[in-house]
Write an enzyme that holds these catalytic residues in place. Structure first.
Site, mmCIF file in Angstrom:
data_model
loop_
_atom_site.group_PDB
_atom_site.id
_atom_site.type_symbol
_atom_site.label_atom_id
_atom_site.label_comp_id
_atom_site.label_asym_id
_atom_site.label_seq_id
_atom_site.Cartn_x
_atom_site.Cartn_y
_atom_site.Cartn_z
ATOM 1 N N CYS A 140 0.482 -1.159 -0.448
ATOM 2 C CA CYS A 140 0.006 -0.352 -0.624
ATOM 3 C C CYS A 140 1.161 1.500 -0.257
ATOM 4 O O CYS A 140 1.705 1.524 -0.668
ATOM 5 C CB CYS A 140 -0.787 -0.208 1.181
ATOM 6 N N HIS A 155 -3.364 -5.993 1.069
ATOM 7 C CA HIS A 155 -3.338 -5.847 2.333
ATOM 8 C C HIS A 155 -3.016 -7.128 2.530
ATOM 9 O O HIS A 155 -3.943 -7.415 3.833
ATOM 10 C CB HIS A 155 -3.487 -5.031 3.459
ATOM 11 N N GLU A 197 -1.344 -9.109 4.522
ATOM 12 C CA GLU A 197 -1.292 -8.481 6.236
ATOM 13 C C GLU A 197 -2.244 -8.763 7.120
ATOM 14 O O GLU A 197 -2.261 -9.090 8.333
ATOM 15 C CB GLU A 197 0.133 -8.049 6.964
#
Lengths: 82, 248
Positions: B86, B203, B205
């Site tokens: 990002c 994302h 994560e």
């Protein structure tokens, strides 16, 4: 001497400007039907010390290349007032 | 392998990346500080999501000049693994470690939603454990993820297999309806020519446990830690695709 320079950063032609498009639509809705296109950009007013306007122009150009503009999508112009 | 996550002023996914290693994978990881040029001998640097330096000027434009980035650029150029997620992707573009630039989303809205991305190539340690064609579901959260590059740059990226992640529909088609931000050719992630630098807008994560809505991101973390990469970024072994974790 203290010099004031203006750097104008614009999107390169052909790069989509969603902000400009949104502004154009808003203008149209407000009755400004004559507007064909809006392209946005930004200006930086920078005061700096320089021996003469020409060297100020050179420094501002360097700043634009390194930080103020992203050459992939933007172009810039530099103007110096003394 | 040693992993470091950079914290910039305004990073807000640094702990998520840290937690994916430390708490989900039980894998050692440490934080790196933007003002410190020392990379603590890590083998992989993660540039996390967020709004480094408030995204002032352009997303990533100020962060790119922080002391840690001088080291990260040198590290990447010598084959070190760098993963920009990002805002981290935006920093990599501004730093010139990856080609192109981000524009404001075509919708002019902050896009916060789940997307599907297709693994187009596994020729990078970050995707080694995935299958080519595998579809991963994970969130995006950005206002400037509208990937732009000149047509010849895009062609070169495609021809060299460097478009590694693409926004797709559930059936794998990369059509405009699957494109959340207007990115050229539905591009969600690209690598550099050597494959040691990856930038992606989604994302992973935030998709490492079922309770979060998806654990598809785990495949990338497993790829990285299981890849047996040496400091040069060259994979020394291939890893098998990871089994999905049991429901939490």
């Amino acid at each position: 001497m203290m010099v004031t320079g203006t750097v104008t950063v614009r999107l390169k032609p052909g790069v989509l400007d969603p902000q400009g498009q949104a502004i154009r639509r808003a203008l149209e809705q407000m009755g400004f039907e004559s507007v064909h296109n809006v392209r946005t950009g930004r200006t930086f007013e920078i005061q700096l010390d320089a021996p003469d306007p020409a060297s100020a122009h050179g420094r501002l150009t360097e700043m634009s290349q390194k930080l103020l503009a992203n050459p992939v999508v933007e172009t810039f112009s530099v103007e110096v007032k003394s | 392998m040693r992993v470091g996550v950079v914290t910039f002023p305004g990073s807000n996914c640094d702990y998520d990346a840290y937690a994916a290693f430390r708490h989900v994978l039980d894998y050692p990881v440490e934080f790196l500080w933007h003002g410190d040029a020392d990379l603590h001998n890590v083998d992989c640097v993660i540039l996390p999501g967020g709004f480094a330096f408030g995204d002032y000027l352009r997303a990533g434009a100020i962060a790119r000049f922080s002391p840690v980035m001088r080291s990260v650029i040198a590290f990447a150029e010598t084959g070190g693994l760098v993963w920009g997620i990002c805002n981290g992707f935006q920093v990599l573009l501004e730093a010139g470690l990856l080609p192109g630039a981000m524009r404001r989303n075509a919708s002019m809205r902050f896009a916060c939603q789940w997307v599907r991305i297709k693994v187009e190539s596994t020729q990078t340690p970050f995707l080694l454990g995935c299958r080519k064609g595998q579809i991963l579901r994970m969130p995006i959260a950005h206002a400037e993820g509208n990937y732009f590059a000149d047509e010849d740059v895009l062609d070169e990226l495609e021809d060299s297999g460097r478009v590694v992640l693409r926004y797709v529909r559930a059936d794998g088609t990369p059509d405009p309806r699957a494109n959340p931000n207007g990115s050229r050719r539905n591009i969600a992630g690209i690598i550099n020519a050597q494959g040691n630098v990856l930038g992606m807008m989604p994302h992973p994560e935030r998709a490492v446990e079922r309770i979060l809505g998806s654990d598809d991101g785990l495949a990338m973390f497993h790829s990285l830690v299981g890849a047996g990469v040496v400091a040069s970024g060259v994979p020394t072994q291939t890893v098998k695709p990871v089994e999905r974790r049991a429901q939490v």
